[in-house]
Design a protein around this motif. Sequence first.
Motif, PDB file in Angstrom:
ATOM      1  N   TYR A   1       0.830  -1.213   0.000  1.00  0.00           N
ATOM      2  CA  TYR A   1       0.000   0.000   0.000  1.00  0.00           C
ATOM      3  C   TYR A   1       0.859   1.256   0.000  1.00  0.00           C
ATOM      4  CZ  TYR A   1      -4.435  -2.410   0.573  1.00  0.00           C
ATOM      5  OH  TYR A   1      -5.556  -3.189   0.350  1.00  0.00           O
ATOM      6  N   HIS A   2       0.369   2.273  -0.713  1.00  0.00           N
ATOM      7  CA  HIS A   2       1.076   3.551  -0.817  1.00  0.00           C
ATOM      8  C   HIS A   2       0.409   4.567   0.112  1.00  0.00           C
ATOM      9  CE1 HIS A   2       2.105   2.047  -5.108  1.00  0.00           C
ATOM     10  NE2 HIS A   2       2.984   1.622  -4.225  1.00  0.00           N
ATOM     11  N   PHE A   3       0.855   4.633   1.341  1.00  0.00           N
ATOM     12  CA  PHE A   3       0.347   5.576   2.340  1.00  0.00           C
ATOM     13  C   PHE A   3       1.388   6.670   2.522  1.00  0.00           C
ATOM     14  CE2 PHE A   3       2.161   1.744   4.195  1.00  0.00           C
ATOM     15  CZ  PHE A   3       3.244   2.251   4.897  1.00  0.00           C
ATOM     16  N   THR A   4       0.954   7.868   2.886  1.00  0.00           N
ATOM     17  CA  THR A   4       1.877   9.002   2.998  1.00  0.00           C
ATOM     18  C   THR A   4       1.874   9.646   4.378  1.00  0.00           C
ATOM     19  OG1 THR A   4       0.233  10.617   2.222  1.00  0.00           O
ATOM     20  CG2 THR A   4       1.532   9.474   0.544  1.00  0.00           C
ATOM     21  N   SER A   5       1.231   9.024   5.338  1.00  0.00           N
ATOM     22  CA  SER A   5       1.230   9.534   6.709  1.00  0.00           C
ATOM     23  C   SER A   5       0.894   8.383   7.650  1.00  0.00           C
ATOM     24  CB  SER A   5       0.201  10.656   6.889  1.00  0.00           C
ATOM     25  OG  SER A   5      -1.115  10.147   6.784  1.00  0.00           O
ATOM     26  N   PHE A   6       1.158   8.592   8.923  1.00  0.00           N
ATOM     27  CA  PHE A   6       0.857   7.556   9.908  1.00  0.00           C
ATOM     28  C   PHE A   6      -0.649   7.312   9.990  1.00  0.00           C
ATOM     29  CE2 PHE A   6       0.040   6.173  14.322  1.00  0.00           C
ATOM     30  CZ  PHE A   6       0.793   5.010  14.344  1.00  0.00           C
ATOM     31  N   ALA A   7      -1.429   8.391   9.875  1.00  0.00           N
ATOM     32  CA  ALA A   7      -2.888   8.252   9.921  1.00  0.00           C
ATOM     33  C   ALA A   7      -3.397   7.414   8.747  1.00  0.00           C
ATOM     34  CB  ALA A   7      -3.536   9.636   9.911  1.00  0.00           C
TER      35      ALA A   7
ATOM     36  N   LYS B   1      -6.604  -0.801   9.791  1.00  0.00           N
ATOM     37  CA  LYS B   1      -7.905  -1.046  10.413  1.00  0.00           C
ATOM     38  C   LYS B   1      -8.865  -1.767   9.476  1.00  0.00           C
ATOM     39  CE  LYS B   1      -7.606   2.826  13.642  1.00  0.00           C
ATOM     40  NZ  LYS B   1      -8.134   4.165  14.043  1.00  0.00           N
ATOM     41  N   GLN B   2      -8.599  -1.698   8.163  1.00  0.00           N
ATOM     42  CA  GLN B   2      -9.401  -2.466   7.215  1.00  0.00           C
ATOM     43  C   GLN B   2      -9.223  -3.961   7.451  1.00  0.00           C
ATOM     44  OE1 GLN B   2     -11.306  -0.983   4.294  1.00  0.00           O
ATOM     45  NE2 GLN B   2     -11.184   0.511   5.943  1.00  0.00           N
ATOM     46  N   PHE B   3      -8.108  -4.317   8.069  1.00  0.00           N
ATOM     47  CA  PHE B   3      -7.799  -5.726   8.305  1.00  0.00           C
ATOM     48  C   PHE B   3      -7.747  -6.050   9.799  1.00  0.00           C
ATOM     49  CE2 PHE B   3      -5.681  -4.218   4.412  1.00  0.00           C
ATOM     50  CZ  PHE B   3      -6.408  -4.944   3.485  1.00  0.00           C
ATOM     51  N   ASN B   4      -8.449  -5.223  10.600  1.00  0.00           N
ATOM     52  CA  ASN B   4      -8.605  -5.453  12.042  1.00  0.00           C
ATOM     53  C   ASN B   4      -7.291  -5.380  12.819  1.00  0.00           C
ATOM     54  OD1 ASN B   4     -11.292  -5.876  11.445  1.00  0.00           O
ATOM     55  ND2 ASN B   4     -11.155  -8.086  11.518  1.00  0.00           N
ATOM     56  N   ILE B   5      -6.406  -4.492  12.396  1.00  0.00           N
ATOM     57  CA  ILE B   5      -5.141  -4.271  13.100  1.00  0.00           C
ATOM     58  C   ILE B   5      -4.993  -2.779  13.356  1.00  0.00           C
ATOM     59  CG2 ILE B   5      -2.617  -4.483  12.985  1.00  0.00           C
ATOM     60  CD1 ILE B   5      -3.930  -7.157  13.173  1.00  0.00           C
ATOM     61  N   ILE B   6      -4.373  -2.423  14.470  1.00  0.00           N
ATOM     62  CA  ILE B   6      -4.119  -1.012  14.767  1.00  0.00           C
ATOM     63  C   ILE B   6      -2.671  -0.832  15.209  1.00  0.00           C
ATOM     64  CG2 ILE B   6      -4.861  -1.207  17.181  1.00  0.00           C
ATOM     65  CD1 ILE B   6      -5.939   1.668  16.942  1.00  0.00           C
ATOM     66  N   ALA B   7      -2.078   0.279  14.779  1.00  0.00           N
ATOM     67  CA  ALA B   7      -0.744   0.670  15.228  1.00  0.00           C
ATOM     68  C   ALA B   7      -0.922   1.778  16.263  1.00  0.00           C
ATOM     69  CB  ALA B   7       0.094   1.168  14.052  1.00  0.00           C
TER      70      ALA B   7
ATOM     71  N   GLY C   1       8.149   5.058  20.112  1.00  0.00           N
ATOM     72  CA  GLY C   1       7.842   3.637  20.119  1.00  0.00           C
ATOM     73  C   GLY C   1       6.534   3.352  19.394  1.00  0.00           C
ATOM     74  N   LEU C   2       6.313   2.092  19.049  1.00  0.00           N
ATOM     75  CA  LEU C   2       5.122   1.708  18.301  1.00  0.00           C
ATOM     76  C   LEU C   2       4.799   0.256  18.626  1.00  0.00           C
ATOM     77  CD1 LEU C   2       3.212   2.966  16.191  1.00  0.00           C
ATOM     78  CD2 LEU C   2       4.643   1.968  14.411  1.00  0.00           C
ATOM     79  N   GLN C   3       3.510  -0.021  18.847  1.00  0.00           N
ATOM     80  CA  GLN C   3       3.079  -1.388  19.079  1.00  0.00           C
ATOM     81  C   GLN C   3       1.783  -1.659  18.310  1.00  0.00           C
ATOM     82  OE1 GLN C   3       2.670  -1.643  23.342  1.00  0.00           O
ATOM     83  NE2 GLN C   3       0.678  -0.650  23.375  1.00  0.00           N
ATOM     84  N   TYR C   4       1.543  -2.929  18.050  1.00  0.00           N
ATOM     85  CA  TYR C   4       0.419  -3.343  17.210  1.00  0.00           C
ATOM     86  C   TYR C   4      -0.501  -4.284  17.987  1.00  0.00           C
ATOM     87  CZ  TYR C   4       3.101  -1.442  13.316  1.00  0.00           C
ATOM     88  OH  TYR C   4       3.796  -0.605  12.474  1.00  0.00           O
ATOM     89  N   ALA C   5      -1.793  -4.200  17.674  1.00  0.00           N
ATOM     90  CA  ALA C   5      -2.775  -5.063  18.332  1.00  0.00           C
ATOM     91  C   ALA C   5      -3.879  -5.434  17.348  1.00  0.00           C
ATOM     92  CB  ALA C   5      -3.363  -4.370  19.565  1.00  0.00           C
ATOM     93  N   ILE C   6      -4.550  -6.539  17.625  1.00  0.00           N
ATOM     94  CA  ILE C   6      -5.715  -6.963  16.835  1.00  0.00           C
ATOM     95  C   ILE C   6      -6.945  -6.262  17.383  1.00  0.00           C
ATOM     96  CG2 ILE C   6      -7.118  -8.954  16.151  1.00  0.00           C
ATOM     97  CD1 ILE C   6      -4.681 -10.703  16.451  1.00  0.00           C
TER      98      ILE C   6
END
Length: 421
Positions: free
Chosen positions: A190-196, A203-209, A223-228
Amino acid sequence: MVAKIVSGKSIRGMLHYNEDKVAIGNATLLLASGFAGNVDEMSIAQKLQRFKNLTELNAAVKTNAIHITLNFDATDKIDNGKLQRIAAEYMERLGFGEQPFLAYRHTDAHHPHLHICTTNIQKDGSRKDIHGIGYRLSNEIRKDLEIKYDLIKAEGRTLKSSLSIKPGIYGEKPTRQTISSIVGAVMRTYHFTSFAEYNAVLKQFNIIADRGGEDTMMFQKRGLQYAILDDKGKPIGIPLKASAIYAKPTLDNLEKKFAPNREKRKSFKDSLKQRIENVLKGYEIVTPERLTEDLQKQQIALVFRRNDQGLIYGVTFIDHRHKTVFNGSDIGKAFSAKAITELLGSTIKLSPEAIEKNSKLHQNGVYLPKPGTAKTYLKAPEPTNFLAAALAKTQGDPGSGVPKRKKRKKRRKNISEQLTF
């Protein structure tokens, strides 16, 4: 069939991604072309060396990894033999028939799909030109293969069948495996240009940073962490640190992609704009549910960005066909949050407190007028002698003695005399 061609700088990372899927049973190596010996008995290092033998012929070329995905409709019935023939013919017609390549069948999605790993460095050390290879060659090849092998055509497919990444479901597979698979695929395709924008895709795939609150140590140290996410969009389970994921989706690595992705997505902007316009021109006012559903038919996801009070302050369009992400205002004024909310009219539900507090202008620039209000024209009040009457009450009688100002001066003089005495 949907074909996607992505170039990169890490053949090692490309190979590990697919070989890791094989190791956990989510992929199978179907075809190995240009490899001497029994490839099934080769280690990752041996497979990698085959590509390095070519890339080392032209060390000046840094972008030398080519990762191709061929995605088929969920209703396509394709056995491994058919997939092998499709992969071989596709690569031959694309001009990569003499290049070494590995084709993996992945089984971690709702639909059949292939991942093909190769390089654009030829045996004489020259670099194959892949600029515009998608629309110059791949698109026509895809259409021909759809007819020849009786495949569902890409045009008209719904969003659900076009996604090449299976949404994460908590408990279905180990959390680490689920997050790593989805995050790695999103970063790569995917070509994203910002953290948002990146988070909107996840979030389309049920994941959040998650970066944590601004006052937390994790946020201050980047720091950064990921969750379902569960079915209500809330994080569930134990989060996973970015450094623990193979793709290394740290904030620093994500930010390195913003500028290049901004250039890569440009060629897809007009296509996205046209498809959105085709949907919007079909009605004067529409519900959010209907608008979302109609856009999904064009493989477009619409994401509303809201503040803590529930007010919409922005919209994001995710083009799953071309794997690009745009804020509405980046596409044009007609696609901004203000324009979209006006189209939705009174169908957007906001809390009374939020409407009262943010009725004029949200801090991010989106006007949301308070429902039920309209311009009113009040009759101007008639002039009165109120001011004259008020002043009259404060005027003293001319013969009543010394003015108050002089009295205050006299008192101050007396005090002074007492002090000097």
